[in-house]
Design an enzyme around this catalytic site. Sequence first.
Site, PDB file in Angstrom:
ATOM      1  N   GLU A 103      48.366  -3.416  15.097  1.00 23.15           N
ATOM      2  CA  GLU A 103      48.688  -2.030  15.262  1.00 23.15           C
ATOM      3  C   GLU A 103      50.156  -1.651  15.601  1.00 23.15           C
ATOM      4  O   GLU A 103      50.933  -0.966  15.073  1.00 23.15           O
ATOM      5  CB  GLU A 103      47.618  -1.294  16.239  1.00 23.15           C
ATOM      6  CG  GLU A 103      48.096  -0.088  16.720  1.00 23.15           C
ATOM      7  CD  GLU A 103      47.772   0.311  18.161  1.00 23.15           C
ATOM      8  OE1 GLU A 103      48.319   1.220  18.664  1.00 23.15           O
ATOM      9  OE2 GLU A 103      46.929  -0.325  18.753  1.00 23.15           O
ATOM     10  N   ASP A 162      52.842   0.284  13.221  1.00 20.59           N
ATOM     11  CA  ASP A 162      53.362   1.494  13.634  1.00 20.59           C
ATOM     12  C   ASP A 162      54.815   1.442  13.394  1.00 20.59           C
ATOM     13  O   ASP A 162      55.416   2.182  12.876  1.00 20.59           O
ATOM     14  CB  ASP A 162      53.302   1.515  15.162  1.00 20.59           C
ATOM     15  CG  ASP A 162      53.907   2.381  15.814  1.00 20.59           C
ATOM     16  OD1 ASP A 162      53.684   3.666  15.756  1.00 20.59           O
ATOM     17  OD2 ASP A 162      55.103   2.109  16.496  1.00 20.59           O
ATOM     18  N   ASP A 215      44.703   4.075  15.648  1.00 22.92           N
ATOM     19  CA  ASP A 215      45.175   2.706  15.840  1.00 22.92           C
ATOM     20  C   ASP A 215      44.591   1.652  14.765  1.00 22.92           C
ATOM     21  O   ASP A 215      45.369   0.645  14.576  1.00 22.92           O
ATOM     22  CB  ASP A 215      44.495   2.153  17.074  1.00 22.92           C
ATOM     23  CG  ASP A 215      45.083   2.670  18.427  1.00 22.92           C
ATOM     24  OD1 ASP A 215      46.232   3.462  18.325  1.00 22.92           O
ATOM     25  OD2 ASP A 215      44.734   2.651  19.467  1.00 22.92           O
ATOM     26  N   GLU A 261      46.826   2.155  11.727  1.00 21.13           N
ATOM     27  CA  GLU A 261      48.174   1.383  11.556  1.00 21.13           C
ATOM     28  C   GLU A 261      48.102  -0.220  11.815  1.00 21.13           C
ATOM     29  O   GLU A 261      48.773  -0.577  10.956  1.00 21.13           O
ATOM     30  CB  GLU A 261      48.598   1.753  13.188  1.00 21.13           C
ATOM     31  CG  GLU A 261      49.344   3.332  13.057  1.00 21.13           C
ATOM     32  CD  GLU A 261      50.033   3.397  14.367  1.00 21.13           C
ATOM     33  OE1 GLU A 261      51.060   4.216  14.406  1.00 21.13           O
ATOM     34  OE2 GLU A 261      49.739   3.146  15.492  1.00 21.13           O
TER      35      GLU A 261
END
Length: 233
Positions: free
Chosen positions: A46, A50, A119, A122
């Site tokens: 994640e 991101d 989450d 990502e």
Amino acid sequence: MEKLQEFQEKIGYRFHNEGLLRQALTHSSYANERGMKKTYNNERLEFLGDAVLEIVTSEHLYHLHPDWDEGELTRVRASVVCEQTLAFCTKGLHLGDFLFLGKGEAQTGGRERKSVLSDAFEAVMGAVYLDGGFEKAKEFIFRFVLNDMEHMQLFYDSKTILQEMIQGRGMGKLEYVQVGEYGPAHNKTYQVEARIGGKPMGCGEGATKKAAQQEAAYHAILQLGGKYVPEVH
């Protein structure tokens, strides 16, 4: 595993290392219940995803809007990479159905929880990046996140847009009414209706009342036939 195969068909990407995908879909609650290594859940992926999402979105907006200054670019990028919008993007994928969750997390609505979905989404981006490189990750993000920027802006700015629509049309008073809540005290989900002149026009759910209002406003805009998106200032 059948679940992983089905998900790969949905996203249109076949992993060379299927273990990366499984890790991306593994919530910390599942890993903890099974005594897995702390780093096997999807949190590290994640973190990576991101960063990839932010650079792809930044580049896209930079070229798409050469007349925008830094502030405008930053504001719209924030609308794309926020939890609410990313969770919204996962609906067509039914991402929640493919997650590996602990029993407690699953029983308390984890498969629909926006924080869990965003989450994991990502994390999948991070997994695609590691497995196929930057261009494959970019293709994934364009297909599932950046394919309809106007619609995402409508979702992100829904409360402002709805207020302006109502004022422009001379409609009744807009109010947001909480109609329910569920889940444990530390992890509640709120249910809110957007009402115009006392008439329910849209409903939404969220981990906060503000997030639930945002989703309720979005559905109210659609109910009103909303295509209106304000200019970026």
